[in-house]
Enzyme design. Structure first.
Site, PDB file in Angstrom:
ATOM      1  N   THR A 194       0.851  -1.409   0.102  1.00 43.31           N
ATOM      2  CA  THR A 194       0.293   0.235  -0.429  1.00 43.31           C
ATOM      3  C   THR A 194       1.154   1.182  -0.212  1.00 43.31           C
ATOM      4  OG1 THR A 194      -1.614   1.228   1.413  1.00 43.31           O
ATOM      5  CG2 THR A 194      -0.204   0.009   2.630  1.00 43.31           C
ATOM      6  N   HIS A 199      -7.983   1.803   5.359  1.00 41.14           N
ATOM      7  CA  HIS A 199      -9.129   1.951   5.666  1.00 41.14           C
ATOM      8  C   HIS A 199     -10.277   0.674   5.478  1.00 41.14           C
ATOM      9  CE1 HIS A 199     -10.200   1.807   0.988  1.00 41.14           C
ATOM     10  NE2 HIS A 199      -9.438   2.399   0.893  1.00 41.14           N
ATOM     11  N   HIS A 202      -9.144  -2.062   3.194  1.00 42.25           N
ATOM     12  CA  HIS A 202      -7.915  -3.048   3.251  1.00 42.25           C
ATOM     13  C   HIS A 202      -8.267  -3.440   4.593  1.00 42.25           C
ATOM     14  CE1 HIS A 202      -6.008   0.713   0.860  1.00 42.25           C
ATOM     15  NE2 HIS A 202      -6.663   0.161   0.544  1.00 42.25           N
ATOM     16  N   ARG A 288      -7.889  -3.962  -6.508  1.00 44.91           N
ATOM     17  CA  ARG A 288      -8.612  -2.863  -7.304  1.00 44.91           C
ATOM     18  C   ARG A 288      -7.000  -1.939  -7.987  1.00 44.91           C
ATOM     19  NH1 ARG A 288     -10.889   1.985  -6.522  1.00 44.91           N
ATOM     20  NH2 ARG A 288     -12.873   2.924  -8.762  1.00 44.91           N
ATOM     21  N   ASP A 289      -7.101  -1.876  -9.178  1.00 46.84           N
ATOM     22  CA  ASP A 289      -6.351  -0.731  -9.652  1.00 46.84           C
ATOM     23  C   ASP A 289      -5.045  -0.733  -8.940  1.00 46.84           C
ATOM     24  OD1 ASP A 289      -5.563   1.235 -11.235  1.00 46.84           O
ATOM     25  OD2 ASP A 289      -6.449   2.539 -10.449  1.00 46.84           O
TER      26      ASP A 289
END
Length: 386
Positions: A194, A199, A202, A288-289
Site C-alpha cells: 500500500t 481504510h 483494506h 482493485r487498480d
C-alpha cells in the site's frame, strides 16, 4: 470460512534461487579518486533494493538485453519473470566520464558503487508506451521517465550500508523479514502493498486473507510518491495505531518497503509480487487498480496480467480481490460478489472527497475508516494547512 491446507511449509525460494546480498563496508579512502555519480531519490531506493536482495535475481541495474526483454516480454533475457526495467539513467554529457567503478552518492555522501559494464540508449517513448501504457507526460511515471537522462548505466552494484531511513524500527531487509517469519513459525505469509492509509476495506482484505494463512506482512511503500499522496510519516503513524488495536500482534508484521512509486499499474504489480516473494511471502494481495493512477489502467488489469506466467514461475500465490465497500443495507463490508444492492446503498469515498473532508476538519465515517486512523489523518491535514 473454511481454511485451505497449507501448500508451503518453508520459506519460498528467492527468485533465481539465491537471495542477493551485496553490502560491503569499506572506507572512504578506498573510493578516493574514482568517478562519482549523485543518485536521485528513486535510484538510491533501487540501489538498496538491488543490493539487499529485494530485486533478486538482479545484482545490478539492467543491461540492454534485459532492458529490452523486460519491456517487450515481461521477462529478463533468460526468461525469468520481471515487470519493470530497473535502470540507472544519466545525462549524455556526463556518461563519458562514468566508466569502470563509479562511486554512487546521495547528497554528496558515498552510499555504494556500480561496476559499469554497459552504457546504452534509453528508448523512452517505447518504454512509456509499453510500461505505462501511455506517452502522456501527465502520467507521473512517464513524467519522471522523460525527465531522466538519455543513457542507462548497467552493472552490478554494492551498497556500503543499509540505510534505515525515517522508520528504523520498521525498516528490514528481505533477509531480516525472512528471519522474523521463520522465528514466528509462519508456514504461509500474505504480503500487502500500500501507499495509502488503511481504510476499512483494506482491513477486510487483510482479515479474510488471515483466515487462510498464518501471518500478514503489512508492507507499505515509503519511497518517493506523487505530491498529493499522504506523506509516509502520517501513513506509518496510522498503520501503528490500527495494528495496535485491531490486529493480532503474533500474526502481523509491519515492515516498510523502501521502493519509489512508479504508478505503472499491472507492470508494477508483477515486480511488487516478485519482490515480496524475496521477502519471504507465500501469498500476495492484488486488489482493485493496484499501483494505478488516473484512468490509465483497467480496474482489474493488474490481476489479469499474472496470467502471463505459470504458478511455478511466480513462486508466490496471487490473492485477487474485487472492489470492497460498506453497504448500508447489508450493514457490513461487501464486494460485488456478495452484495445484491445497487450503488445508492454503498458508501464509497474518493481520495478527493476524503481530502476535502480532512481539510475542513470533518470526521470520516467510521464505516469508511477506523476513528483512530481518521484522527491521525485529520490532525496531519490540519497541521499542514493542505
Amino acid at each position: 470460512m473454511p481454511t485451505l491446507p497449507h501448500p508451503v511449509t518453508t520459506l519460498p525460494t528467492p527468485l533465481g534461487g539465491v537471495l542477493v546480498h551485496q553490502v560491503d563496508h569499506v572506507s572512504e579512502a578506498e573510493l578516493r579518486g574514482l568517478p562519482r555519480l549523485d543518485l536521485s531519490e528513486r535510484s538510491a531506493a533501487d540501489l538498496e533494493l538491488l543490493a539487499t536482495g529485494a530485486y533478486s535475481p538482479l545484482t545490478g541495474f539492467l543491461g540492454e538485453a534485459d532492458y529490452l526483454s523486460v519491456i517487450e516480454h515481461l521477462r529478463l533475457a533468460d526468461g525469468t519473470p520481471w515487470g519493470l526495467p530497473i535502470t540507472l539513467p544519466v545525462g549524455r554529457a556526463e556518461a563519458g566520464a562514468l566508466r569502470g567503478r563509479v562511486v554512487l552518492t546521495r547528497g554528496g555522501a558515498a552510499v555504494g558503487w556500480i561496476d559499469v559494464q554497459e552504457q546504452f540508449e534509453a528508448r523512452k517513448a517505447w518504454e512509456a508506451r509499453e510500461v505505462y501504457r501511455t506517452e502522456e507526460a501527465a502520467h507521473p511515471g512517464v513524467a519522471a521517465l522523460y525527465a531522466q537522462g538519455e543513457i542507462n548505466l548497467a552493472g552490478p552494484v554494492t551498497l556500503l550500508a543499509v540505510p534505515r531511513g525515517a522508520f528504523p524500527q520498521h525498516h528490514r531487509t528481505p533477509a531480516e523479514v525472512r528471519a522474523v517469519i521463520e522465528a514466528r513459525g509462519w508456514r504461509t505469509t500474505v504480503a500487502f502493498q500500500t501507499r495509502n492509509p488503511i481504510h476499512r476495506a483494506h482491513e477486510y482484505l487483510h482479515k479474510v486473507a488471515l483466515e487462510l494463512v498464518d501471518g500478514l506482512l503489512l508492507h507499505p511503500l515509503v519511497g518517493t510518491t506523487k505530491g498529493d499522496d499522504v506523506p509516509a510519516g502520517v501513513r506509518v503513524e496510522a498503520y501503528e495505531v490500527l495494528l495496535d488495536r485491531y490486529y493480532p500482534a503474533p500474526r502481523t508484521l509491519l515492515s516498510v518497503y523502501p521502493a519509489a512509486m512508479r504508478y505503472a499499474g499491472p507492470r508494477e504489480a508483477i515486480t511488487h509480487a516478485l519482490s515480496r516473494r524475496n521477502y519471504g511471502a507465500t501469498h500476495f494481495i492484488v486488489g482493485r487498480d493496484h499501483a494505478g493512477v488516473g484512468q490509465y489502467y483497467g480496474t482489474y488489469d493488474a490481476q489479469e496480467i499474472f496470467g502471463a506466467f505459470t504458478a511455478e514461475e511466480l513462486g508466490i500465490r496471487i490473492l485477487k480481490f474485487e472492489h470492497t465497500f460498506y453497504c448500508q443495507s447489508c450493514a457490513q463490508l461487501v464486494s460485488p460478489r456478495t452484495c445484491p444492492h445497487g450503488a445508492a446503498h454503498h458508501l464509497v469515498l474518493s481520495g478527493t472527497r476524503v481530502r476535502e473532508k480532512l481539510r475542513a476538519g470533518q470526521n470520516l465515517p467510521p464505516e469508511f475508516t477506523r476513528p483512530e486512523v481518521a484522527e491521525v489523518l485529520r490532525r496531519a491535514y490540519q497541521a499542514s494547512g493542505n
